[in-house]
Write a protein that holds these residues in place. Structure first.
Motif: not given
Length: 206
Positions: A104, A99-102, A71
């Motif tokens: 972004v 596990d990547l954030p939504k 990140d």
């Protein structure tokens, strides 16, 4: 300049004792450098440079993003920079993407653009950056000749390609740089060495 991306093939047939000097100029980058290994770095074909190259790159501040994600902030925008190991090495893993954030933007760095053919169907990235093809390196102006020598299963060459993927709209973007290196014949013809500069418009809403 917000970031530098290197899509592998740092070395080819270089003696191990010269590795540190070869990558030392990267220490002077005015922006963070993200990189992955190419097929020639990992012995397909050529020497397996392994820890000697990894250590040298680490010492000059290069961040290796193989099979993981980071990140970061680019020009004050949140961005995920991810990467894969070399396709021919056969060790690519996509566990990180679960596990990547939504919301972004995701930039994926890889060496071989054919990686786009094998990413998981639910891995939605915004831009893949690749190299490997050298743009043909020697482009003989006869129909079909260059296409046969470019090492790609998909019609990747250089520049921006749109990769259709089921269930994803629009098609995902794959940018292929011809790079600055050579393999085989120590020359280029009608495909000069090139460092690409990309201006990206980041939309965090996705």
């Amino acid at each position: 300049m917000d970031a530098v991306f290197i899509a592998g093939d740092f070395l080819y047939e270089l003696p191990s004792h010269k590795i540190a000097a070869a990558v030392e100029p990267l220490r002077n980058s005015n922006a963070p450098v993200y990189a992955v290994m190419g097929n020639h770095d990992v012995g397909f074909p050529g020497p397996l440079y392994g820890d000697a190259l990894y250590s040298a790159l680490h010492r000059v501040g290069v961040t290796l993003v193989e099979n993981r994600s980071f990140d970061v902030q680019l020009n004050n925008h949140p961005v995920i920079i991810a990467g894969t190991s070399d396709l021919w090495q056969g060790r690519q893993s996509y566990e990180f993407f679960a596990d990547l954030p939504k919301g972004v933007p995701v930039i994926v760095l890889t060496h071989n653009p054919d990686t786009a053919l094998s990413v998981p169907s639910d891995f939605d990235y915004d831009l893949m950056l690749a190299g490997h093809t050298h743009g043909g390196q020697i482009r003989i102006p006869l129909p079909g000749i260059t296409r046969r020598v470019i090492p790609s299963s998909y019609p990747f060459d250089t520049g921006l390609h749109y990769m259709p993927r089921a269930g994803l709209m629009p098609s995902q973007r794959v940018f292929v740089t011809p790079g600055i290196g050579m393999v085989g014949l120590p020359m280029r013809f009608r495909r000069p060495p090139r460092v690409d500069i990309l201006n990206l418009s980041i939309d965090s809403k996705r």
